[in-house]
Enzyme design. Sequence first.
Site, PDB file in Angstrom:
ATOM      1  N   LYS A  80       1.026  -1.326  -0.026  1.00 19.84           N
ATOM      2  CA  LYS A  80       0.020   0.139   0.005  1.00 19.84           C
ATOM      3  C   LYS A  80       0.848   1.271  -0.101  1.00 19.84           C
ATOM      4  CE  LYS A  80       0.400   2.131   3.431  1.00 19.84           C
ATOM      5  NZ  LYS A  80       1.749   2.645   3.937  1.00 19.84           N
ATOM      6  N   TYR A 118      -4.197   4.765   6.257  1.00 18.28           N
ATOM      7  CA  TYR A 118      -4.512   3.951   7.433  1.00 18.28           C
ATOM      8  C   TYR A 118      -5.847   4.436   7.970  1.00 18.28           C
ATOM      9  CZ  TYR A 118      -0.102   1.622   7.218  1.00 18.28           C
ATOM     10  OH  TYR A 118       1.006   0.787   7.040  1.00 18.28           O
TER      11      TYR A 118
HETATM   12  P1  NAD Z   1      12.567   1.601   1.472  1.00 19.27           P
HETATM   13  O1  NAD Z   1      12.879   2.957   0.926  1.00 19.27           O
HETATM   14  O2  NAD Z   1      12.979   1.354   2.898  1.00 19.27           O
HETATM   15  O3  NAD Z   1      12.904   0.463   0.645  1.00 19.27           O
HETATM   16  C1  NAD Z   1      12.627   0.723  -0.782  1.00 19.27           C
HETATM   17  C2  NAD Z   1      13.256  -0.264  -1.853  1.00 19.27           C
HETATM   18  O4  NAD Z   1      13.181   0.022  -3.158  1.00 19.27           O
HETATM   19  C3  NAD Z   1      14.644  -0.596  -1.494  1.00 19.27           C
HETATM   20  O5  NAD Z   1      15.209  -1.727  -1.518  1.00 19.27           O
HETATM   21  C4  NAD Z   1      15.326   0.332  -2.472  1.00 19.27           C
HETATM   22  O6  NAD Z   1      16.538   0.009  -2.741  1.00 19.27           O
HETATM   23  C5  NAD Z   1      14.433  -0.056  -3.549  1.00 19.27           C
HETATM   24  N1  NAD Z   1      14.541   1.066  -4.838  1.00 19.27           N
HETATM   25  C6  NAD Z   1      14.618   0.492  -5.875  1.00 19.27           C
HETATM   26  N2  NAD Z   1      14.645   1.607  -6.820  1.00 19.27           N
HETATM   27  C7  NAD Z   1      14.662   2.667  -5.876  1.00 19.27           C
HETATM   28  C8  NAD Z   1      14.404   4.166  -6.382  1.00 19.27           C
HETATM   29  N3  NAD Z   1      14.567   4.736  -7.480  1.00 19.27           N
HETATM   30  N4  NAD Z   1      14.427   4.847  -5.096  1.00 19.27           N
HETATM   31  C9  NAD Z   1      14.475   4.447  -3.967  1.00 19.27           C
HETATM   32  N5  NAD Z   1      14.358   3.229  -3.837  1.00 19.27           N
HETATM   33  C10 NAD Z   1      14.606   2.213  -4.893  1.00 19.27           C
HETATM   34  O7  NAD Z   1      10.880   1.804   1.887  1.00 19.27           O
HETATM   35  P2  NAD Z   1       9.978   0.950   2.464  1.00 19.27           P
HETATM   36  O8  NAD Z   1       9.645   1.534   3.787  1.00 19.27           O
HETATM   37  O9  NAD Z   1      10.579  -0.483   2.657  1.00 19.27           O
HETATM   38  O10 NAD Z   1       8.727   0.867   1.767  1.00 19.27           O
HETATM   39  C11 NAD Z   1       8.618   0.225   0.574  1.00 19.27           C
HETATM   40  C12 NAD Z   1       6.999  -0.075   0.282  1.00 19.27           C
HETATM   41  O11 NAD Z   1       6.492  -0.558   1.320  1.00 19.27           O
HETATM   42  C13 NAD Z   1       6.140   1.200  -0.090  1.00 19.27           C
HETATM   43  O12 NAD Z   1       5.267   1.067  -0.738  1.00 19.27           O
HETATM   44  C14 NAD Z   1       5.962   1.622   1.344  1.00 19.27           C
HETATM   45  O13 NAD Z   1       4.413   2.216   1.315  1.00 19.27           O
HETATM   46  C15 NAD Z   1       5.294   0.151   1.834  1.00 19.27           C
HETATM   47  N6  NAD Z   1       5.436  -0.039   3.258  1.00 19.27           N
HETATM   48  C16 NAD Z   1       4.207  -0.617   3.832  1.00 19.27           C
HETATM   49  C17 NAD Z   1       4.050  -0.770   5.308  1.00 19.27           C
HETATM   50  C18 NAD Z   1       2.974  -1.626   5.812  1.00 19.27           C
HETATM   51  O14 NAD Z   1       2.836  -1.486   7.132  1.00 19.27           O
HETATM   52  N7  NAD Z   1       2.162  -2.173   5.188  1.00 19.27           N
HETATM   53  C19 NAD Z   1       5.168  -0.212   6.031  1.00 19.27           C
HETATM   54  C20 NAD Z   1       6.340   0.290   5.672  1.00 19.27           C
HETATM   55  C21 NAD Z   1       6.340   0.432   4.228  1.00 19.27           C
END
Ligand code: NAD
Length: 382
Positions: free
Chosen positions: A137, A222
């Site tokens: 999401k 949320y």
């Molecule tokens: P993050 O920035 O920690 O991780 C993103 C990942 O994407 C990394 O591995 C990064 O290397 C990769 N990536 C590839 N191309 C990229 C680019 N151009 N720029 C930046 N990163 C790139 O983010 P996250 O917190 O892990 O979030 C990822 C997804 O998960 C999002 O959609 C976020 O909304 C979702 N999320 C959901 C929850 C939940 O509770 N359901 C919690 C946190 C995050």
Amino acid sequence: MIDKNRRSLVLAAGGALAAGTMGSAGAWAQAAGGGAERKLGYAVVGLGSYGLGMIIPQFKNCKNSRLVGLVSGDPAKAKRVAAEYGVPEKNIYNYQNYDSIRDNPDIDIVYVCLPVSMHAEYTIRAAKAGKHVMCEKPMAVSSAECEAMIAACRQAGKKLMIGYRCHFEPTNLEAIRRARAGEIGKLRYFRSEHGFNFGNPDAWRLKKAMSGGGSLMDMGIYALNASRYMTGEEPVAVYAVESTDKKDPRFREVEDRIAFELEFPSGVIGSCMSMYSAAQNHILLMGDKGRIELEPATAYHGNKLWVGNGHGDDKNEVTPPPGPGATQWAGQLDHLSQCVLQNREPIVGGEEGLRDIRIIEAIYRSAREKRRIALGPDARMV
Ligand code: NAD
């Protein structure tokens, strides 16, 4: 009518999964045509804080899901994670050779854990490679992208589920059950605040092209999603007010605070606050005979639930029964596996993600145009 059916489905599915956890495991296996404890293989795309920190460690708690593949732009990291979790090196992919997962029968499902602007592309490529998809999401940066994702999965005959983990979280499920059972009487209003104080001004979440928006896309969703699953209704109109200090280096491109009111068909009013400059995680349901309160409401751990009278002076903390999985993530991951095995639709499929994004688009428009926006039955602006 649709809403009522969908909401009872949420509870029914929760109940069915819970029953599975409690010992009728044969039921789904029979429906799936054998393979008592068959585990479907997931490949996680994106080894960031959520994929690596929260999702990957959860496969050990799953009954029907296992980690079999990784997709990452960082080969050294992927190799390290693969070694730690027993993923064979042949199942490590990068963003360029990702489409060749189509030739890998170990991988049944792809879990898209990337910045929001990449959700549509990696979901559509997975579907074209013949894989089912779990996508985080918010589903995508626009409703048009959500529609394209749904169409691609439909065309490929593959399931699409959105990572709405709270639909598998015991505290939220117990609050829904008590509200539906009439414990607080006739529901009068719903309130929810979601936010945190954002640190790093360079993060992708603050870049509009990558996130699609600010706190509303990340945290307000949320509150919005909860307003729908807690009330069991779909909003017919929204009204929103935004307050963002554009001089704050964090908020040059996206909003900080956005308050939105939701009108529901029964007359219930939803009142939500989303923010990136203060921490809050709270849900309140007020009925004419009492209240249900959750705080924190949608956290990873330690959610708390109280039920009491309207004045809040006899609030009793309630311990919810176990949810459908050992953890909310295990319940979520196994739900999609079970839907694939039994050829059922996920309770939080692509249409659920699309609906939230359509409402979010209406909220942004309302804040921009400073007017109430009416929504049709499919949540399109009318
Ligand atoms: P993050 O920035 O920690 O991780 C993103 C990942 O994407 C990394 O591995 C990064 O290397 C990769 N990536 C590839 N191309 C990229 C680019 N151009 N720029 C930046 N990163 C790139 O983010 P996250 O917190 O892990 O979030 C990822 C997804 O998960 C999002 O959609 C976020 O909304 C979702 N999320 C959901 C929850 C939940 O509770 N359901 C919690 C946190 C995050």
